[in-house]
Design a protein around this motif. Structure first.
Motif, PDB file in Angstrom:
ATOM      1  N   THR A 148       2.994 -37.934 -43.072  1.00 55.05           N
ATOM      2  CA  THR A 148       2.291 -37.710 -44.507  1.00 55.05           C
ATOM      3  C   THR A 148       1.935 -38.395 -46.024  1.00 55.05           C
ATOM      4  O   THR A 148       0.578 -38.241 -46.207  1.00 55.05           O
ATOM      5  N   ILE A 149       2.337 -39.376 -45.609  1.00 51.37           N
ATOM      6  CA  ILE A 149       2.380 -40.373 -46.979  1.00 51.37           C
ATOM      7  C   ILE A 149       0.694 -41.130 -46.282  1.00 51.37           C
ATOM      8  O   ILE A 149       0.431 -41.800 -47.818  1.00 51.37           O
ATOM      9  N   ASP A 150       0.833 -41.059 -44.826  1.00 49.30           N
ATOM     10  CA  ASP A 150      -0.982 -42.060 -44.879  1.00 49.30           C
ATOM     11  C   ASP A 150      -1.624 -41.454 -44.293  1.00 49.30           C
ATOM     12  O   ASP A 150      -2.782 -41.794 -45.279  1.00 49.30           O
ATOM     13  N   VAL A 151      -1.696 -39.617 -43.762  1.00 52.12           N
ATOM     14  CA  VAL A 151      -2.843 -39.017 -44.721  1.00 52.12           C
ATOM     15  C   VAL A 151      -3.305 -38.664 -46.281  1.00 52.12           C
ATOM     16  O   VAL A 151      -4.287 -38.855 -46.329  1.00 52.12           O
ATOM     17  N   ALA A 152      -2.514 -38.669 -46.979  1.00 49.15           N
ATOM     18  CA  ALA A 152      -2.441 -38.519 -47.762  1.00 49.15           C
ATOM     19  C   ALA A 152      -2.889 -39.572 -48.622  1.00 49.15           C
ATOM     20  O   ALA A 152      -4.223 -39.469 -49.190  1.00 49.15           O
ATOM     21  N   MET A 153      -2.665 -41.023 -48.106  1.00 45.34           N
ATOM     22  CA  MET A 153      -3.188 -41.934 -49.094  1.00 45.34           C
ATOM     23  C   MET A 153      -4.980 -42.272 -48.964  1.00 45.34           C
ATOM     24  O   MET A 153      -5.706 -42.437 -49.634  1.00 45.34           O
ATOM     25  N   LEU A 154      -4.995 -41.785 -47.081  1.00 44.28           N
ATOM     26  CA  LEU A 154      -6.240 -42.007 -46.918  1.00 44.28           C
ATOM     27  C   LEU A 154      -7.496 -41.235 -47.199  1.00 44.28           C
ATOM     28  O   LEU A 154      -8.864 -41.319 -48.054  1.00 44.28           O
ATOM     29  N   ALA A 155      -7.114 -39.413 -47.527  1.00 38.72           N
ATOM     30  CA  ALA A 155      -7.990 -38.466 -48.064  1.00 38.72           C
ATOM     31  C   ALA A 155      -7.547 -39.287 -49.061  1.00 38.72           C
ATOM     32  O   ALA A 155      -9.170 -38.296 -50.061  1.00 38.72           O
ATOM     33  N   ALA A 156      -6.914 -39.346 -50.201  1.00 37.18           N
ATOM     34  CA  ALA A 156      -7.153 -40.228 -51.441  1.00 37.18           C
ATOM     35  C   ALA A 156      -8.362 -40.768 -51.872  1.00 37.18           C
ATOM     36  O   ALA A 156      -8.843 -41.312 -52.723  1.00 37.18           O
ATOM     37  N   GLN A 157      -8.080 -41.785 -50.778  1.00 38.82           N
ATOM     38  CA  GLN A 157      -8.858 -42.861 -51.208  1.00 38.82           C
ATOM     39  C   GLN A 157     -10.431 -42.704 -50.683  1.00 38.82           C
ATOM     40  O   GLN A 157     -11.196 -43.335 -51.386  1.00 38.82           O
ATOM     41  N   GLN A 158     -10.937 -42.049 -49.454  1.00 38.85           N
ATOM     42  CA  GLN A 158     -11.068 -41.389 -49.615  1.00 38.85           C
ATOM     43  C   GLN A 158     -12.142 -39.952 -50.516  1.00 38.85           C
ATOM     44  O   GLN A 158     -14.139 -40.987 -50.560  1.00 38.85           O
ATOM     45  N   LEU A 159     -11.943 -39.917 -50.807  1.00 44.91           N
ATOM     46  CA  LEU A 159     -12.153 -38.105 -52.003  1.00 44.91           C
ATOM     47  C   LEU A 159     -12.764 -38.888 -53.177  1.00 44.91           C
ATOM     48  O   LEU A 159     -13.422 -38.571 -53.802  1.00 44.91           O
ATOM     49  N   GLY A 160     -11.900 -40.316 -53.758  1.00 46.53           N
ATOM     50  CA  GLY A 160     -11.648 -40.900 -54.617  1.00 46.53           C
ATOM     51  C   GLY A 160     -12.492 -41.755 -54.682  1.00 46.53           C
ATOM     52  O   GLY A 160     -13.788 -41.506 -55.661  1.00 46.53           O
ATOM     53  N   MET A 161     -13.322 -42.272 -54.050  1.00 51.49           N
ATOM     54  CA  MET A 161     -14.364 -42.833 -53.408  1.00 51.49           C
ATOM     55  C   MET A 161     -15.391 -42.397 -53.843  1.00 51.49           C
ATOM     56  O   MET A 161     -16.734 -42.329 -54.653  1.00 51.49           O
ATOM     57  N   ILE A 162     -15.969 -40.882 -52.496  1.00 51.50           N
ATOM     58  CA  ILE A 162     -16.486 -40.591 -52.979  1.00 51.50           C
ATOM     59  C   ILE A 162     -17.031 -39.880 -54.612  1.00 51.50           C
ATOM     60  O   ILE A 162     -17.845 -39.963 -54.852  1.00 51.50           O
ATOM     61  N   ALA A 163     -15.769 -39.547 -55.040  1.00 51.23           N
ATOM     62  CA  ALA A 163     -16.293 -38.209 -57.112  1.00 51.23           C
ATOM     63  C   ALA A 163     -16.395 -39.956 -57.671  1.00 51.23           C
ATOM     64  O   ALA A 163     -17.652 -39.369 -58.293  1.00 51.23           O
ATOM     65  N   ILE A 164     -16.035 -41.176 -57.316  1.00 50.69           N
ATOM     66  CA  ILE A 164     -15.741 -41.918 -57.812  1.00 50.69           C
ATOM     67  C   ILE A 164     -18.063 -42.107 -58.498  1.00 50.69           C
ATOM     68  O   ILE A 164     -18.012 -43.041 -58.712  1.00 50.69           O
ATOM     69  N   LEU A 165     -18.272 -42.867 -56.815  1.00 50.76           N
ATOM     70  CA  LEU A 165     -19.606 -42.812 -56.440  1.00 50.76           C
ATOM     71  C   LEU A 165     -20.725 -41.704 -56.698  1.00 50.76           C
ATOM     72  O   LEU A 165     -21.975 -42.139 -57.415  1.00 50.76           O
ATOM     73  N   VAL A 166     -20.380 -40.559 -56.390  1.00 50.21           N
ATOM     74  CA  VAL A 166     -21.154 -39.174 -57.121  1.00 50.21           C
ATOM     75  C   VAL A 166     -21.010 -39.321 -58.812  1.00 50.21           C
ATOM     76  O   VAL A 166     -22.468 -38.781 -59.465  1.00 50.21           O
ATOM     77  N   ALA A 167     -20.187 -40.220 -59.360  1.00 47.99           N
ATOM     78  CA  ALA A 167     -19.824 -40.013 -60.787  1.00 47.99           C
ATOM     79  C   ALA A 167     -21.361 -41.274 -61.303  1.00 47.99           C
ATOM     80  O   ALA A 167     -21.500 -41.572 -62.444  1.00 47.99           O
ATOM     81  N   GLY A 168     -21.524 -41.924 -60.620  1.00 48.02           N
ATOM     82  CA  GLY A 168     -22.408 -42.896 -60.843  1.00 48.02           C
ATOM     83  C   GLY A 168     -22.412 -44.088 -61.050  1.00 48.02           C
ATOM     84  O   GLY A 168     -22.647 -45.118 -61.466  1.00 48.02           O
ATOM     85  N   ALA A 169     -20.343 -44.571 -60.631  1.00 45.06           N
ATOM     86  CA  ALA A 169     -19.701 -45.829 -61.114  1.00 45.06           C
ATOM     87  C   ALA A 169     -20.690 -46.656 -60.385  1.00 45.06           C
ATOM     88  O   ALA A 169     -20.916 -46.384 -58.662  1.00 45.06           O
ATOM     89  N   GLY A 170     -19.762 -48.269 -60.583  1.00 48.14           N
ATOM     90  CA  GLY A 170     -20.651 -49.467 -59.220  1.00 48.14           C
ATOM     91  C   GLY A 170     -19.301 -49.402 -58.405  1.00 48.14           C
ATOM     92  O   GLY A 170     -18.152 -49.074 -57.678  1.00 48.14           O
ATOM     93  N   PRO A 171     -19.602 -50.559 -57.687  1.00 51.94           N
ATOM     94  CA  PRO A 171     -18.301 -51.229 -56.981  1.00 51.94           C
ATOM     95  C   PRO A 171     -16.583 -51.607 -57.429  1.00 51.94           C
ATOM     96  O   PRO A 171     -16.079 -51.563 -56.559  1.00 51.94           O
ATOM     97  N   VAL A 172     -17.014 -51.926 -58.583  1.00 58.01           N
ATOM     98  CA  VAL A 172     -15.610 -52.548 -59.225  1.00 58.01           C
ATOM     99  C   VAL A 172     -15.005 -51.243 -59.379  1.00 58.01           C
ATOM    100  O   VAL A 172     -13.822 -51.351 -58.888  1.00 58.01           O
TER     101      VAL A 172
END
Length: 242
Positions: A157-181
């Motif tokens: 549960t923890i591992d899946v939740a972490m990876l889901a948060a990683q991937q979805l968070g990265m996508i949201a940040i990139l869609v918002a136009g933020a950079g790599p930092v």
């Protein structure tokens, strides 16, 4: 057998979800980050994975073995073992994190070829992501503890939740136009959140006092031989692969 069957199903479902999420996000993240940033992310995570695999020294396997074998009959010994392992894991993390922070500029100039990114930004990416992803080392202690207690549902549960948060968070940040930092900062934050989740879950089963660093000599000497053998096998296997 019912508990064993449940744990097997948890493992299969967890790994399937992890693989699916990783494949779903990788192309999008690569296209949005660009080759330099994406390469630094993969480089940092690969280097840290190798370091964790080598420096873990069989302690995670020892934790699984000793917890599974002695938690019911000798809980005091298991608690002493956990305190010793906590000292070793967190001590190794502090040393590695400090070395990475100091050595990141050298890594960027000697190991990585940058096509478009400036050296300062690349150094920040390696430092932030490196310190965050190295948290996998102390986290493996708590993973080993929960596996020894046969609580695979929490692990997956923890591992899946972490990876889901990683991937979805990265996508949201990139869609918002933020950079790599900001992306790398989010990745490091998810490693920290996963560690906290494992720590809280582990304390629920063994208590906080068992997770305070210490060195009860008897427990350390009693379990020293097995991790030494596992470390030798792991190191030889890693050398052969490389």
């Amino acid at each position: 057998m019912a508990r064993l069957r449940r744990n097997i199903l948890y493992n299969l479902a967890g790994q399937a979800v992890l693989m699916g999420l990783g494949l779903l996000a990788v192309r999008f993240v690569f296209r949005q980050l660009g080759p330099d940033a994406f390469g630094i992310v993969l480089f940092s995570q690969t280097i840290n994975a190798v370091l964790v695999a080598v420096l873990e020294l069989g302690l995670s396997s020892t934790t699984v073995r000793e917890v599974a074998a002695h938690w019911v009959g000798e809980p005091g010994y298991v608690r002493d073992l956990l305190r010793t392992a906590t000292l070793l894991y967190w001590g190794a993390y502090v040393v590695l994190a400090a070395a990475l922070l100091l050595g990141a500029p050298l890594i960027i100039t000697r190991w990585i070829h940058l096509a478009s990114m400036d050296t300062h930004t690349a150094t920040v990416l390696v430092q932030v992501l490196g310190v965050g992803s190295l948290l996998t080392l102390p986290r493996s202690l708590y993973v080993g503890l929960l596996r020894g207690l046969q609580e695979m549902g929490f692990v997956n549960t923890i591992d899946v939740a972490m990876l889901a948060a990683q991937q979805l968070g990265m996508i949201a940040i990139l869609v918002a136009g933020a950079g790599p930092v900001p992306v790398v900062q989010w990745l490091s934050a998810t490693y920290l959140l996963a560690l906290v989740a494992y720590l809280l879950t582990s304390a629920r089963f063994v208590g906080w006092r068992s997770l305070v660093p210490g060195y009860p000599r008897e427990a350390g000497h009693r379990s020293l031989r097995f991790p030494g053998q596992v470390a030798g096998i792991s190191t030889l296997g890693m050398a052969t692969v490389q």
